[in-house]
Write a protein that holds these residues in place. Sequence first.
Motif, PDB file in Angstrom:
ATOM      1  N   SER A 144      23.986 -37.907 -11.363  1.00 53.46           N
ATOM      2  CA  SER A 144      22.865 -37.350 -10.601  1.00 53.46           C
ATOM      3  C   SER A 144      21.537 -37.962 -11.021  1.00 53.46           C
ATOM      4  N   MET A 145      20.601 -37.981 -10.080  1.00 53.66           N
ATOM      5  CA  MET A 145      19.227 -38.419 -10.343  1.00 53.66           C
ATOM      6  C   MET A 145      18.286 -37.424  -9.700  1.00 53.66           C
ATOM      7  N   GLY A 146      17.354 -36.907 -10.489  1.00 54.34           N
ATOM      8  CA  GLY A 146      16.464 -35.898  -9.956  1.00 54.34           C
ATOM      9  C   GLY A 146      17.121 -34.534  -9.976  1.00 54.34           C
ATOM     10  N   LYS A 147      16.564 -33.621  -9.227  1.00 58.83           N
ATOM     11  CA  LYS A 147      17.036 -32.240  -9.211  1.00 58.83           C
ATOM     12  C   LYS A 147      18.237 -32.086  -8.289  1.00 58.83           C
ATOM     13  N   VAL A 148      19.314 -31.518  -8.805  1.00 56.93           N
ATOM     14  CA  VAL A 148      20.484 -31.201  -7.984  1.00 56.93           C
ATOM     15  C   VAL A 148      20.258 -29.835  -7.348  1.00 56.93           C
ATOM     16  N   VAL A 149      20.458 -29.773  -6.041  1.00 60.63           N
ATOM     17  CA  VAL A 149      20.142 -28.556  -5.290  1.00 60.63           C
ATOM     18  C   VAL A 149      21.327 -28.183  -4.403  1.00 60.63           C
ATOM     19  N   LEU A 150      21.581 -26.891  -4.304  1.00 60.88           N
ATOM     20  CA  LEU A 150      22.605 -26.353  -3.414  1.00 60.88           C
ATOM     21  C   LEU A 150      21.926 -25.763  -2.187  1.00 60.88           C
ATOM     22  N   GLN A 151      22.285 -26.258  -1.015  1.00 64.15           N
ATOM     23  CA  GLN A 151      21.789 -25.652   0.224  1.00 64.15           C
ATOM     24  C   GLN A 151      22.689 -24.469   0.538  1.00 64.15           C
ATOM     25  N   VAL A 152      22.209 -23.288   0.251  1.00 64.48           N
ATOM     26  CA  VAL A 152      23.015 -22.079   0.441  1.00 64.48           C
ATOM     27  C   VAL A 152      23.162 -21.754   1.924  1.00 64.48           C
ATOM     28  N   ALA A 153      22.069 -21.810   2.662  1.00 64.24           N
ATOM     29  CA  ALA A 153      22.082 -21.461   4.088  1.00 64.24           C
ATOM     30  C   ALA A 153      22.584 -22.641   4.911  1.00 64.24           C
ATOM     31  N   ARG A 154      23.639 -22.431   5.641  1.00 63.60           N
ATOM     32  CA  ARG A 154      24.159 -23.519   6.475  1.00 63.60           C
ATOM     33  C   ARG A 154      23.198 -23.829   7.618  1.00 63.60           C
ATOM     34  N   GLU A 155      22.529 -22.803   8.113  1.00 66.22           N
ATOM     35  CA  GLU A 155      21.512 -22.975   9.153  1.00 66.22           C
ATOM     36  C   GLU A 155      20.155 -22.731   8.502  1.00 66.22           C
ATOM     37  N   LEU A 156      19.292 -23.730   8.542  1.00 64.93           N
ATOM     38  CA  LEU A 156      18.001 -23.614   7.870  1.00 64.93           C
ATOM     39  C   LEU A 156      17.012 -22.829   8.721  1.00 64.93           C
ATOM     40  N   PRO A 157      16.038 -22.187   8.081  1.00 67.39           N
ATOM     41  CA  PRO A 157      15.034 -21.424   8.829  1.00 67.39           C
ATOM     42  C   PRO A 157      14.106 -22.365   9.587  1.00 67.39           C
ATOM     43  N   PRO A 158      13.421 -21.865  10.596  1.00 67.08           N
ATOM     44  CA  PRO A 158      12.524 -22.710  11.389  1.00 67.08           C
ATOM     45  C   PRO A 158      11.269 -23.094  10.617  1.00 67.08           C
ATOM     46  N   GLY A 159      10.659 -24.202  11.057  1.00 68.71           N
ATOM     47  CA  GLY A 159       9.356 -24.583  10.531  1.00 68.71           C
ATOM     48  C   GLY A 159       9.352 -25.248   9.182  1.00 68.71           C
ATOM     49  N   LEU A 160      10.517 -25.763   8.720  1.00 66.12           N
ATOM     50  CA  LEU A 160      10.522 -26.444   7.434  1.00 66.12           C
ATOM     51  C   LEU A 160       9.964 -27.853   7.577  1.00 66.12           C
ATOM     52  N   PRO A 161       9.352 -28.385   6.516  1.00 65.14           N
ATOM     53  CA  PRO A 161       8.912 -29.778   6.552  1.00 65.14           C
ATOM     54  C   PRO A 161      10.106 -30.705   6.735  1.00 65.14           C
ATOM     55  N   VAL A 162       9.811 -31.964   7.029  1.00 66.87           N
ATOM     56  CA  VAL A 162      10.872 -32.951   7.216  1.00 66.87           C
ATOM     57  C   VAL A 162      11.749 -32.987   5.973  1.00 66.87           C
ATOM     58  N   PRO A 163      13.083 -32.801   6.124  1.00 70.24           N
ATOM     59  CA  PRO A 163      13.954 -32.800   4.947  1.00 70.24           C
ATOM     60  C   PRO A 163      13.848 -34.123   4.201  1.00 70.24           C
ATOM     61  N   HIS A 164      13.876 -34.056   2.880  1.00 71.10           N
ATOM     62  CA  HIS A 164      13.808 -35.282   2.084  1.00 71.10           C
ATOM     63  C   HIS A 164      14.622 -35.116   0.818  1.00 71.10           C
ATOM     64  N   ARG A 165      15.490 -36.056   0.579  1.00 75.59           N
ATOM     65  CA  ARG A 165      16.204 -36.119  -0.688  1.00 75.59           C
ATOM     66  C   ARG A 165      16.130 -37.556  -1.168  1.00 75.59           C
ATOM     67  N   GLY A 166      16.047 -37.716  -2.466  1.00 76.18           N
ATOM     68  CA  GLY A 166      16.042 -39.066  -2.992  1.00 76.18           C
ATOM     69  C   GLY A 166      14.858 -39.331  -3.876  1.00 76.18           C
ATOM     70  N   ALA A 167      14.419 -40.598  -3.819  1.00 78.64           N
ATOM     71  CA  ALA A 167      13.362 -41.035  -4.713  1.00 78.64           C
ATOM     72  C   ALA A 167      12.119 -40.188  -4.557  1.00 78.64           C
ATOM     73  N   PRO A 168      11.331 -40.103  -5.616  1.00 83.07           N
ATOM     74  CA  PRO A 168      10.156 -39.255  -5.567  1.00 83.07           C
ATOM     75  C   PRO A 168       9.057 -39.921  -4.783  1.00 83.07           C
ATOM     76  N   ALA A 169       9.414 -40.253  -3.532  1.00 79.32           N
ATOM     77  CA  ALA A 169       8.444 -40.912  -2.731  1.00 79.32           C
ATOM     78  C   ALA A 169       7.326 -39.961  -2.500  1.00 79.32           C
ATOM     79  N   SER A 170       7.548 -38.732  -2.820  1.00 79.71           N
ATOM     80  CA  SER A 170       6.520 -37.788  -2.566  1.00 79.71           C
ATOM     81  C   SER A 170       5.718 -37.524  -3.788  1.00 79.71           C
ATOM     82  N   ARG A 171       4.414 -37.643  -3.583  1.00 80.76           N
ATOM     83  CA  ARG A 171       3.508 -37.159  -4.614  1.00 80.76           C
ATOM     84  C   ARG A 171       3.045 -35.805  -4.136  1.00 80.76           C
ATOM     85  N   LEU A 172       3.727 -34.767  -4.598  1.00 83.96           N
ATOM     86  CA  LEU A 172       3.474 -33.466  -4.066  1.00 83.96           C
ATOM     87  C   LEU A 172       2.290 -32.794  -4.666  1.00 83.96           C
TER      88      LEU A 172
END
Length: 669
Positions: A641-669
């Motif tokens: 693994s690299m970075g934070k390992v996350v479990l998506q519990v909800a099979r259907e995601l709630p509305p209005g979420l930001p664009v999904p992103h997994r991977g490199a820390p391209a984000s400077r949050l």
Amino acid sequence: MSSALITGTATGIGREVALTLAKRGWHLTLLDIDAAGLEQTAKDARAAAAAAGQAITVTTAVVDVTDAAAQERAFAGHVARHGSLTLAVLNAGIGERGDVFDPANGAWQRTMDIDLTAVIAGVRAAALAMGPTGGGSVVAIASAGGFFPMPVAPVYAAAKAGVVHFVRSAARGLASKAKVALHAVCPEFVDTPLVRSVQASNPAHARALLGGDNVPLLAPATVADLVLQVGLTPQKYKPGTVALLRQDGSVEFPSVRALMGGKGQPGAGAAPGSKGGQGGQSKQAAGVAGGSAEVDSVTRAARAAWATSGLRAAGKKVQVHTLSSDFDAATCVVDAPAPALPTPPGTLLLRVVYAGVNASDVNYSAGRYHNSQAEARAALPYDAGFEAVGVVADVGQGVAGWQLGDCAAVLSYGAFADYTVVKAASALRVPHPTPQAVALLTSGLTASIALSEAGSLKRGETVLVTAAAGGTGQFAVQLAKTAGCHVIATAGGPAKCDLVQSLGADRVIDYKRESLKEVLKKEYPHGVDVVYEGVGGDMFTASLNALAPRGRLIIIGMMSSYKDGWPVTALPPGLPEKLLWKSASLTGFFLLRYAPLFKSHFARLLALAGSGQLAVAVDPAQFVGVGAAGRAVAHLHSGASMGKVVLQVARELPPGLPVPHRGAPASRL
């Protein structure tokens, strides 16, 4: 001499960019098909420049941007007048033209011609003009519709998505061949005549388009400011940057690469401050969690409906039924009865969206976090999982400040479940329940509090972070750099080392190819001041021996021994004497002992993420549903693994979420 060519300048964003640059003394070429509006902008630009004490030239041309040859002539004319072109802003655009599926409607093609084809022609014209004169920067104005479905404007959305993908695809080659940096800025709904006209002429259409009534619109000046930041700050925004400007004014950088280490164009779309080649994202990003805590009422209502939709049905959860450090053997997925309503006083009922996966999940399943094994056995079966983000589905009596549809991050046992009840006093508010928000909980808080409280970190010190490509190591590297320290980091393999390098580490040691002991001895003969250590074994011993006088070694864990049942660690020979001689210290750190500090440190992490000073890497492996918890834990302990390992519990995601992103820390949050 700085100069710019801007299309679509009669109104809105293009006009605001022109006025801002005029005040800065830039020479301008303004294009639009609206002659009257164009001349008014030119007049106002000259006045703005004069008021600021600037002497500029403003040239106008009535141009239909679908005429590629006319665009080329305008760009060539600009270079002939000014000798070069610093910046081009391609803003011309129109909205949806009727129903694309109406057999009698042929106007839809005009949207595609102006919003996509003309942009490509504009980029081409800019490159032809800029290349021979030393290059420049091009910013295409796209739209959030390039990322999110727009059922009432599918052609418009398709055109804007085309612009986004064109920018990402063309940026690297353009930068290499012509020294032209190509970017895109994608705002949500802006207060422009186009949007206002739709609201006035067709309120129902506008309501569907915007997602409700009274949605606050972005000011054109806000968009213009971001356009100029992206276009004129090459040291921060790499070629191919795609900036998504949200309705609340926060900025995200949606990833070029879907997977960390996956195929992509190095350097394209890299987030501000990244090293390039890591893809681009985040919330200044990333809907992480950063940005404003306010969410519009329409989105909150939609999330409330989502959160409460399953209240009458039984859910699932992971329970520990026998004590073992083999998580799969220790746990099972069981039916959870429908949540009891009303929720108990002082608590919140959350529908879980994402749960964090931690190395210590196997310690919990082995009963090591109880006072004794006897106590752990007596507690069986008990619920697994430490941390989650979710949406409030019910609010207990006496709870103030929370309402249905709000989003919360929680550190609470029982996170591997569809629903969980938590104390309202300990819940942490986040705008969006994202994987990045989960990462800031156990992993982010451990790094923040440990370095501050146990490490007593000081500017100018040398810090060693082991397992730096992991969930918490990534934050330790960045927080130490933010504190003004020199950071040494260990990781295993080229991909992980690249990740850590992109986070700002000064020296990355690939422990699979280099000896940590030898590197520290040779390159850091005076020792290291602070060690953030979570591996144990030989890594611990090498770190201990490298401590400088008055150095501090923080033990946040010993992951290398967890799967083996966490046998008692044999102390390195001469440990007391080594600490005594150096006046050094060895400090254990267990996050739950610092609960009173959670809120203040979490707020700091959100602020750093929101300001673009903190990136979040989420492991690209996806685990969906409560039943995938065991596989997620195994993946974390596999070493892959690299970075934070996350479990998506909800099979259907709630509305209005930001664009999904997994991977490199391209984000400077």
